[in-house]
Design a protein around this motif. Structure first.
Motif, PDB file in Angstrom:
ATOM      1  N   LEU A 260      61.900 -23.758 -13.891  1.00 39.76           N
ATOM      2  CA  LEU A 260      61.106 -23.087 -12.879  1.00 39.76           C
ATOM      3  C   LEU A 260      61.774 -22.734 -11.810  1.00 39.76           C
ATOM      4  O   LEU A 260      61.261 -22.061 -10.804  1.00 39.76           O
TER       5      LEU A 260
ATOM      6  N   PHE B 148      53.026 -18.325  -9.382  1.00 39.31           N
ATOM      7  CA  PHE B 148      52.071 -18.301 -10.656  1.00 39.31           C
ATOM      8  C   PHE B 148      50.695 -17.684  -9.924  1.00 39.31           C
ATOM      9  O   PHE B 148      50.050 -16.572 -10.873  1.00 39.31           O
TER      10      PHE B 148
ATOM     11  N   VAL C 131      49.804 -21.407 -15.558  1.00 37.69           N
ATOM     12  CA  VAL C 131      51.161 -22.322 -15.842  1.00 37.69           C
ATOM     13  C   VAL C 131      51.228 -22.753 -17.430  1.00 37.69           C
ATOM     14  O   VAL C 131      52.187 -22.689 -17.948  1.00 37.69           O
TER      15      VAL C 131
ATOM     16  N   LEU D 170      55.463 -30.004 -11.536  1.00 34.28           N
ATOM     17  CA  LEU D 170      54.863 -29.332 -10.416  1.00 34.28           C
ATOM     18  C   LEU D 170      54.115 -29.760  -9.412  1.00 34.28           C
ATOM     19  O   LEU D 170      54.144 -29.306  -8.422  1.00 34.28           O
TER      20      LEU D 170
ATOM     21  N   LYS E 192      54.062 -22.480  -7.655  1.00 36.23           N
ATOM     22  CA  LYS E 192      52.604 -22.640  -7.794  1.00 36.23           C
ATOM     23  C   LYS E 192      52.075 -21.300  -7.201  1.00 36.23           C
ATOM     24  O   LYS E 192      51.330 -20.525  -7.972  1.00 36.23           O
TER      25      LYS E 192
ATOM     26  N   TYR F 110      53.089 -29.637 -15.747  1.00 38.13           N
ATOM     27  CA  TYR F 110      51.980 -29.683 -14.584  1.00 38.13           C
ATOM     28  C   TYR F 110      52.320 -31.032 -13.799  1.00 38.13           C
ATOM     29  O   TYR F 110      52.437 -31.066 -12.688  1.00 38.13           O
TER      30      TYR F 110
ATOM     31  N   TRP G 206      52.977 -19.993 -19.256  1.00 43.20           N
ATOM     32  CA  TRP G 206      54.461 -20.135 -19.132  1.00 43.20           C
ATOM     33  C   TRP G 206      55.035 -21.494 -19.913  1.00 43.20           C
ATOM     34  O   TRP G 206      55.928 -21.099 -20.479  1.00 43.20           O
TER      35      TRP G 206
END
Length: 66
Positions: A53, A10, A17, A35, A7, A32, A20
């Motif tokens: 990721l 980013f 996000v 994450l 995060k 989400y 991506w």
């Protein structure tokens, strides 16, 4: 890498996000959820997202070729 570190990357790069997720062909909500720790990343789509990721290493399982 931890989800918090991802995060932060980013945020530092200014990349949303959602952008991506779209570029990598993943549903935004699923990214989400990974994450934010709402979905365990043991198999399937959440696992693939975590690998993409950099949260989990990309390990070939017994059912994957090569």
């Amino acid at each position: 890498m931890t989800p918090a570190q991802v995060k932060a990357q980013f945020a530092a790069s200014g990349t949303p996000v959602s952008e991506w997720a779209d570029k990598n062909g993943f549903p935004r909500e699923s990214v989400y959820r990974v994450l934010n720790g709402y979905t365990p990343c043991k198999r399937g789509l959440p696992h693939r997202i975590a690998v993409a990721l950099g949260i989990k290493p990309g390990v070939k399982g017994p059912h994957q070729p090569g």
